[in-house]
Write a protein that holds these residues in place. Structure first.
Motif, PDB file in Angstrom:
ATOM      1  N   UNK A  24      35.273  52.271  24.602  1.00  0.00           N
ATOM      2  CA  UNK A  24      34.127  52.004  23.738  1.00  0.00           C
ATOM      3  C   UNK A  24      33.775  53.187  22.837  1.00  0.00           C
ATOM      4  N   UNK A  25      34.136  54.396  23.266  1.00  0.00           N
ATOM      5  CA  UNK A  25      33.851  55.584  22.452  1.00  0.00           C
ATOM      6  C   UNK A  25      34.863  55.775  21.327  1.00  0.00           C
ATOM      7  N   UNK A  26      35.971  55.030  21.402  1.00  0.00           N
ATOM      8  CA  UNK A  26      37.012  55.177  20.385  1.00  0.00           C
ATOM      9  C   UNK A  26      38.072  56.195  20.730  1.00  0.00           C
ATOM     10  N   UNK A  27      37.941  56.842  21.891  1.00  0.00           N
ATOM     11  CA  UNK A  27      38.971  57.798  22.313  1.00  0.00           C
ATOM     12  C   UNK A  27      40.321  57.088  22.477  1.00  0.00           C
ATOM     13  N   UNK A  56      43.362  46.825  36.364  1.00  0.00           N
ATOM     14  CA  UNK A  56      43.431  45.367  36.476  1.00  0.00           C
ATOM     15  C   UNK A  56      42.087  44.715  36.193  1.00  0.00           C
ATOM     16  N   UNK A  57      41.001  45.360  36.633  1.00  0.00           N
ATOM     17  CA  UNK A  57      39.664  44.823  36.378  1.00  0.00           C
ATOM     18  C   UNK A  57      39.369  44.783  34.887  1.00  0.00           C
ATOM     19  N   UNK A  58      39.740  45.854  34.183  1.00  0.00           N
ATOM     20  CA  UNK A  58      39.496  45.900  32.744  1.00  0.00           C
ATOM     21  C   UNK A  58      40.412  44.932  32.001  1.00  0.00           C
ATOM     22  N   UNK A  59      41.607  44.702  32.538  1.00  0.00           N
ATOM     23  CA  UNK A  59      42.502  43.703  31.949  1.00  0.00           C
ATOM     24  C   UNK A  59      41.921  42.308  32.142  1.00  0.00           C
ATOM     25  N   UNK A  60      41.373  42.061  33.329  1.00  0.00           N
ATOM     26  CA  UNK A  60      40.754  40.762  33.607  1.00  0.00           C
ATOM     27  C   UNK A  60      39.570  40.518  32.676  1.00  0.00           C
ATOM     28  N   UNK A  61      38.838  41.582  32.337  1.00  0.00           N
ATOM     29  CA  UNK A  61      37.686  41.463  31.441  1.00  0.00           C
ATOM     30  C   UNK A  61      38.070  41.406  29.972  1.00  0.00           C
ATOM     31  N   UNK A  62      39.368  41.575  29.679  1.00  0.00           N
ATOM     32  CA  UNK A  62      39.840  41.432  28.309  1.00  0.00           C
ATOM     33  C   UNK A  62      39.906  42.695  27.499  1.00  0.00           C
ATOM     34  N   UNK A  63      39.624  43.859  28.121  1.00  0.00           N
ATOM     35  CA  UNK A  63      39.670  45.103  27.361  1.00  0.00           C
ATOM     36  C   UNK A  63      41.081  45.680  27.289  1.00  0.00           C
ATOM     37  N   UNK A  64      41.875  45.440  28.326  1.00  0.00           N
ATOM     38  CA  UNK A  64      43.226  45.989  28.384  1.00  0.00           C
ATOM     39  C   UNK A  64      44.261  44.871  28.486  1.00  0.00           C
ATOM     40  N   UNK A  70      56.369  48.147  29.260  1.00  0.00           N
ATOM     41  CA  UNK A  70      55.948  48.796  28.026  1.00  0.00           C
ATOM     42  C   UNK A  70      54.754  49.717  28.240  1.00  0.00           C
ATOM     43  N   UNK A  71      53.811  49.283  29.070  1.00  0.00           N
ATOM     44  CA  UNK A  71      52.612  50.075  29.300  1.00  0.00           C
ATOM     45  C   UNK A  71      51.368  49.216  29.214  1.00  0.00           C
ATOM     46  N   UNK A  72      50.222  49.848  29.202  1.00  0.00           N
ATOM     47  CA  UNK A  72      48.941  49.150  29.110  1.00  0.00           C
ATOM     48  C   UNK A  72      48.262  49.539  27.809  1.00  0.00           C
ATOM     49  N   UNK A  73      47.814  48.536  27.074  1.00  0.00           N
ATOM     50  CA  UNK A  73      47.282  48.751  25.734  1.00  0.00           C
ATOM     51  C   UNK A  73      45.831  48.281  25.637  1.00  0.00           C
ATOM     52  N   UNK A  74      45.082  48.935  24.740  1.00  0.00           N
ATOM     53  CA  UNK A  74      43.699  48.542  24.502  1.00  0.00           C
ATOM     54  C   UNK A  74      43.695  47.277  23.647  1.00  0.00           C
ATOM     55  N   UNK A  75      43.057  46.238  24.169  1.00  0.00           N
ATOM     56  CA  UNK A  75      43.035  44.947  23.493  1.00  0.00           C
ATOM     57  C   UNK A  75      41.733  44.711  22.750  1.00  0.00           C
ATOM     58  N   UNK A  76      40.612  45.202  23.300  1.00  0.00           N
ATOM     59  CA  UNK A  76      39.303  44.968  22.695  1.00  0.00           C
ATOM     60  C   UNK A  76      38.362  46.094  23.088  1.00  0.00           C
ATOM     61  N   UNK A  77      37.251  46.182  22.375  1.00  0.00           N
ATOM     62  CA  UNK A  77      36.315  47.290  22.594  1.00  0.00           C
ATOM     63  C   UNK A  77      35.130  46.919  23.474  1.00  0.00           C
ATOM     64  N   UNK A  78      35.009  45.655  23.841  1.00  0.00           N
ATOM     65  CA  UNK A  78      33.942  45.225  24.735  1.00  0.00           C
ATOM     66  C   UNK A  78      34.383  43.972  25.464  1.00  0.00           C
ATOM     67  N   UNK A  79      33.682  43.638  26.549  1.00  0.00           N
ATOM     68  CA  UNK A  79      34.022  42.439  27.291  1.00  0.00           C
ATOM     69  C   UNK A  79      33.883  41.199  26.411  1.00  0.00           C
ATOM     70  N   UNK A  80      32.827  41.162  25.583  1.00  0.00           N
ATOM     71  CA  UNK A  80      32.642  40.009  24.709  1.00  0.00           C
ATOM     72  C   UNK A  80      33.770  39.904  23.697  1.00  0.00           C
ATOM     73  N   UNK A  81      34.190  41.044  23.144  1.00  0.00           N
ATOM     74  CA  UNK A  81      35.305  41.036  22.208  1.00  0.00           C
ATOM     75  C   UNK A  81      36.571  40.536  22.897  1.00  0.00           C
ATOM     76  N   UNK A 166      29.825  40.632  14.598  1.00  0.00           N
ATOM     77  CA  UNK A 166      31.012  40.808  13.755  1.00  0.00           C
ATOM     78  C   UNK A 166      31.946  41.853  14.348  1.00  0.00           C
ATOM     79  N   UNK A 167      31.377  42.917  14.909  1.00  0.00           N
ATOM     80  CA  UNK A 167      32.211  43.954  15.533  1.00  0.00           C
ATOM     81  C   UNK A 167      32.993  43.378  16.707  1.00  0.00           C
ATOM     82  N   UNK A 168      32.360  42.479  17.477  1.00  0.00           N
ATOM     83  CA  UNK A 168      33.054  41.867  18.605  1.00  0.00           C
ATOM     84  C   UNK A 168      34.153  40.922  18.140  1.00  0.00           C
ATOM     85  N   UNK A 169      34.000  40.360  16.962  1.00  0.00           N
ATOM     86  CA  UNK A 169      35.054  39.525  16.387  1.00  0.00           C
ATOM     87  C   UNK A 169      36.128  40.361  15.701  1.00  0.00           C
TER      88      UNK A 169
END
Length: 228
Positions: A24-27, A56-64, A70-81, A166-169
């Motif tokens: 969420x911080x953009x790091x 795995x928890x963050x992947x389940x929530x849609x963030x990862x 290949x690895x684990x990638x950032x998919x979204x910046x919030x659970x809603x996103x 809009x940010x979540x979209x």
């Protein structure tokens, strides 16, 4: 921002919180690959199973997004996103365009009424960066700058709810923009956003709304007609 070794109580929840903060911080930007499991174990000073459970928890929530081999990638910046990304990833391109048109035209109209000098300077700077990115021919760079430009237009509406929605979209919209642009920037696909900025500067809400409303439908060029 560096990761720190968590306290011994509630380890998994603490690791989840730290990893979420990196996102969420953009790091760790959307699309980037996070450090390996071994690297996270070393940085956090916790057991491998704890890191694995947190990821795995963050992947389940849609963030990862965990990609085997290949690895684990950032998919979204919030659970809603993340939820929106999963829910609408296969949505009709025309429906996506209609949603974008509705949100962006409303935001542009409000921006024309409420923009500050700081907003205008930001839009001018991003407009210039957008043209520079296009000139480089780097499609991914252009997508990133173009998405930031549209976020800035919405932010200039000074409607916090609309801006957050809009940010979540935004992650989903970047995916669609990548498809629209493709791997190569072609002259026929270039869209000039200068008229939008000038309408916002002039306080012309009707023109700003009309300009913003049209862009998403221009992105439908080249997509299959059956999507409607």
């Amino acid at each position: 921002m560096s990761l720190t070794s968590p306290r011994r109580s509630g380890l998994t929840d603490q690791v989840i919180a730290q990893l979420r903060n990196q996102i969420t911080s953009g790091e760790w930007p959307v699309g980037s690959r996070i450090p390996t499991e071994s690297a996270l174990v070393e940085q956090l000073g916790v057991a491998r199973n704890t890191v694995r459970e947190a990821v795995r928890a963050l992947a389940h929530n849609g963030l990862l997004d965990i990609r085997q081999g290949s690895g684990t990638y950032v998919l979204a910046t919030s659970e809603l996103a993340g939820v929106m990304h999963r829910r609408f990833a296969d949505a009709s391109p025309r429906h996506i365009a209609e949603v974008r048109s509705t949100l962006e035209s409303s935001a542009a109209r409000m921006a024309a009424e409420r923009r500050t000098e700081r907003d205008l300077k930001q839009l001018d700077a991003l407009l210039a960066r957008r043209e520079e990115a296009w000139a480089t021919g780097d499609a991914e760079r252009f997508v990133a700058v173009d998405a930031t430009f549209h976020l800035a237009v919405v932010a200039a509406s000074h409607n916090d709810v609309l801006s957050e929605l809009y940010a979540d979209l935004g992650d989903l919209l970047r995916d669609w923009l990548r498809d629209d642009v493709g791997g190569e920037l072609r002259p026929e696909n270039h869209m000039d956003h200068a008229r939008l900025v000038e309408a916002i500067r002039a306080g012309d809400g009707d023109t700003a709304a009309a300009e913003a409303a049209g862009y998403p439908f221009l992105c439908l060029r080249g997509r299959p007609a059956a999507d409607g």
